[in-house]
Design an enzyme around this catalytic site. Structure first.
Site, PDB file in Angstrom:
ATOM      1  N   GLN A  75       3.982   1.565  -1.075  1.00 10.24           N
ATOM      2  CA  GLN A  75       4.639   1.672  -2.383  1.00 10.24           C
ATOM      3  C   GLN A  75       3.662   2.192  -3.439  1.00 10.24           C
ATOM      4  OE1 GLN A  75       8.005   1.538  -1.298  1.00 10.24           O
ATOM      5  NE2 GLN A  75       8.074   0.960  -3.429  1.00 10.24           N
ATOM      6  N   ASP A  76       2.432   1.710  -3.366  1.00 17.01           N
ATOM      7  CA  ASP A  76       1.397   2.155  -4.290  1.00 17.01           C
ATOM      8  C   ASP A  76       1.146   3.659  -4.129  1.00 17.01           C
ATOM      9  OD1 ASP A  76      -0.674   1.683  -6.257  1.00 17.01           O
ATOM     10  OD2 ASP A  76      -2.122   1.864  -4.618  1.00 17.01           O
ATOM     11  N   HIS A  77       1.041   4.101  -2.881  1.00 19.37           N
ATOM     12  CA  HIS A  77       0.847   5.529  -2.616  1.00 19.37           C
ATOM     13  C   HIS A  77       2.000   6.357  -3.177  1.00 19.37           C
ATOM     14  CE1 HIS A  77      -2.611   6.760  -0.172  1.00 19.37           C
ATOM     15  NE2 HIS A  77      -2.625   5.514   0.274  1.00 19.37           N
ATOM     16  N   HIS A 136       0.833  -1.202   0.000  1.00 16.18           N
ATOM     17  CA  HIS A 136       0.000   0.000   0.000  1.00 16.18           C
ATOM     18  C   HIS A 136       0.872   1.259   0.000  1.00 16.18           C
ATOM     19  CE1 HIS A 136      -3.547   2.428   0.808  1.00 16.18           C
ATOM     20  NE2 HIS A 136      -2.992   2.907   1.914  1.00 16.18           N
TER      21      HIS A 136
END
Length: 101
Positions: free
Chosen positions: A77-79, A75
């Site tokens: 890394q996605d952000h 999450h």
């Protein structure tokens, strides 16, 4: 190093960067390019802070500190990646609005 605290820090700074980038687009749309520039600069600062936290995690792993890959880490890394993309797109929108104005 507190693994989860690093992850939450990445999420926080990335979210702040994304918000600043979106705010920059709004200012550019209104023709306030100075405010848009300030927002982009703030986004860059927040992304640098998020990247420093990410680097800490990478360095710790390179030194043998192993952690399970968690949904929370993914999450974060996605952000971070989304915030970087939004910042790049915000710069493009600002350029387009400058051309239109």
């Amino acid at each position: 190093m507190d693994f989860e605290m690093n992850i939450f820090t990445i999420i926080t700074y990335s979210g702040d960067a994304r918000s600043s980038s979106m705010e920059a687009i709004t200012y550019a749309k209104q023709g306030d390019f100075e405010k848009a520039k300030e927002c982009i600069e703030e986004a860059i600062e927040k992304l640098e802070l998020a990247h420093k936290e990410q680097t800490k995690l990478i360095q710790a792993e390179a030194q043998g500190e192993k952690h399970n890959i968690s949904l929370l880490l993914i999450h974060a890394q996605d952000h971070l990646m989304n915030a970087m993309t939004v910042k790049d797109l915000a710069n493009e929108f600002i350029d387009i609005y400058k051309t239109i104005k």
